[in-house]
Scaffold this motif. Structure first.
Motif, PDB file in Angstrom:
ATOM      1  N   GLU A  54       7.006  11.804   4.714  1.00  0.00           N
ATOM      2  CA  GLU A  54       6.335  10.139   3.800  1.00  0.00           C
ATOM      3  C   GLU A  54       6.864   9.166   4.485  1.00  0.00           C
ATOM      4  O   GLU A  54       8.034   9.337   5.551  1.00  0.00           O
ATOM      5  N   VAL A  55       6.621   7.967   4.686  1.00  0.00           N
ATOM      6  CA  VAL A  55       7.144   7.051   5.720  1.00  0.00           C
ATOM      7  C   VAL A  55       6.879   5.611   5.366  1.00  0.00           C
ATOM      8  O   VAL A  55       7.705   4.738   5.235  1.00  0.00           O
ATOM      9  N   GLY A  56       6.543   5.517   3.898  1.00  0.00           N
ATOM     10  CA  GLY A  56       6.575   4.488   2.768  1.00  0.00           C
ATOM     11  C   GLY A  56       5.464   4.855   1.040  1.00  0.00           C
ATOM     12  O   GLY A  56       5.510   5.373   1.448  1.00  0.00           O
ATOM     13  N   ARG A  57       6.346   4.203   0.492  1.00  0.00           N
ATOM     14  CA  ARG A  57       5.758   4.441  -0.896  1.00  0.00           C
ATOM     15  C   ARG A  57       5.872   2.702  -1.716  1.00  0.00           C
ATOM     16  O   ARG A  57       7.339   2.001  -1.663  1.00  0.00           O
ATOM     17  N   VAL A  58       4.735   2.466  -2.152  1.00  0.00           N
ATOM     18  CA  VAL A  58       4.374   0.889  -2.827  1.00  0.00           C
ATOM     19  C   VAL A  58       4.373   1.594  -4.779  1.00  0.00           C
ATOM     20  O   VAL A  58       3.507   2.476  -4.489  1.00  0.00           O
ATOM     21  N   PRO A  59       5.609   1.318  -4.995  1.00  0.00           N
ATOM     22  CA  PRO A  59       5.266   1.994  -6.898  1.00  0.00           C
ATOM     23  C   PRO A  59       4.049   1.173  -6.964  1.00  0.00           C
ATOM     24  O   PRO A  59       4.399  -0.318  -7.136  1.00  0.00           O
ATOM     25  N   VAL A 100       0.814   5.939  -1.532  1.00  0.00           N
ATOM     26  CA  VAL A 100       2.211   6.797  -0.161  1.00  0.00           C
ATOM     27  C   VAL A 100       1.314   6.558   0.998  1.00  0.00           C
ATOM     28  O   VAL A 100       0.700   7.315   1.319  1.00  0.00           O
ATOM     29  N   PHE A 101       2.834   6.232   1.614  1.00  0.00           N
ATOM     30  CA  PHE A 101       1.833   6.265   3.562  1.00  0.00           C
ATOM     31  C   PHE A 101       3.204   7.502   3.995  1.00  0.00           C
ATOM     32  O   PHE A 101       3.809   7.989   3.998  1.00  0.00           O
ATOM     33  N   LEU A 102       1.764   7.982   4.389  1.00  0.00           N
ATOM     34  CA  LEU A 102       1.997   9.335   5.250  1.00  0.00           C
ATOM     35  C   LEU A 102       1.804   9.153   6.911  1.00  0.00           C
ATOM     36  O   LEU A 102       0.714   8.680   7.158  1.00  0.00           O
ATOM     37  N   LEU A 103       2.787   9.677   8.037  1.00  0.00           N
ATOM     38  CA  LEU A 103       2.199   9.622   8.998  1.00  0.00           C
ATOM     39  C   LEU A 103       2.316  10.942  10.204  1.00  0.00           C
ATOM     40  O   LEU A 103       3.046  11.942   9.497  1.00  0.00           O
ATOM     41  N   LEU A 104       1.032  11.523  10.978  1.00  0.00           N
ATOM     42  CA  LEU A 104       1.872  12.783  11.750  1.00  0.00           C
ATOM     43  C   LEU A 104       0.951  12.642  13.495  1.00  0.00           C
ATOM     44  O   LEU A 104       0.618  11.909  13.667  1.00  0.00           O
ATOM     45  N   PRO A 105       2.641  12.181  14.014  1.00  0.00           N
ATOM     46  CA  PRO A 105       3.123  11.954  15.312  1.00  0.00           C
ATOM     47  C   PRO A 105       2.148  13.721  15.669  1.00  0.00           C
ATOM     48  O   PRO A 105       1.827  14.377  15.767  1.00  0.00           O
ATOM     49  N   LEU A 106       1.092  13.228  16.754  1.00  0.00           N
ATOM     50  CA  LEU A 106       0.089  13.748  17.278  1.00  0.00           C
ATOM     51  C   LEU A 106       0.761  14.446  18.671  1.00  0.00           C
ATOM     52  O   LEU A 106       0.217  15.650  19.521  1.00  0.00           O
ATOM     53  N   GLY A 107       1.765  14.107  19.172  1.00  0.00           N
ATOM     54  CA  GLY A 107       2.960  14.585  20.658  1.00  0.00           C
ATOM     55  C   GLY A 107       3.074  15.795  20.298  1.00  0.00           C
ATOM     56  O   GLY A 107       3.565  16.603  19.728  1.00  0.00           O
TER      57      GLY A 107
END
Length: 174
Positions: A148-153, A167-174
């Motif tokens: 989770e990298v961010g959230r806007v209530p 809810v913002f989520l990120l998956l680095p692929l490296g």
């Protein structure tokens, strides 16, 4: 039995109808895929057309999971960024597993297949997605390696008096 995944399948009438049926069934089962039940195929069709236009323009790519009978059982749309400063990551949208197949690990399989598909896209280093809070979806995505990298209530209004976090989520692929 497991699903068979195809990235960028040929767009046929059967595929289009299968995705439309899947999206309708997932929405009516309470899935967080842009609609609130009850919905019909005709309610969903305009949004599917937007995704298909993105595919025709080369901005969106489709991952499909087929069940043992060859039916569309899961999908994810991968949307490439057009902004020149953000072309190193893509969005994952409309992640769905048919309700009859849930609880078998197919969602995790779909997320793994989506990451594998994204790795084949030139220059892509990460996947971003958003989900509706309040359903535990962020825990599922985190278990698939996303952070989770961010959230806007309260950004998503499901119904009057029922606002959910975006809810913002990120998956680095490296």
């Amino acid at each position: 039995m497991s699903l068979t995944f195809t990235f960028d399948p040929p767009l046929t009438r059967d595929l289009r109808d299968g995705v439309l049926d899947l999206w309708t069934d997932v929405s009516n089962a309470g899935g967080s895929v842009g609609f609130v039940p009850p919905v019909t195929r005709e309610d969903i069709r305009p949004e599917l057309v937007r995704h298909l236009v993105g595919m025709a323009e080369g901005r969106t790519r489709l991952l499909v999971g087929y069940d043992e009978e060859g039916r569309v059982a899961a999908t994810a749309f991968l949307a490439l960024n057009t902004h020149r400063l953000m072309r190193h990551w893509l969005w994952l949208y409309t992640v769905m597993v048919h309700p009859r197949h849930q609880g078998r690990g197919y969602g995790r399989d779909l997320m793994g297949a989506a990451a594998d598909a994204a790795r084949t896209c030139e220059g892509i280093e990460a996947i971003r997605l958003t989900c509706r809070g309040g359903l535990g979806l962020e825990r599922f995505y985190e278990s698939c390696g996303y952070k989770e990298v961010g959230r806007v209530p309260g950004a998503i209004r499901v119904a009057p008096g029922d606002d959910r976090d975006d809810v913002f989520l990120l998956l680095p692929l490296g």
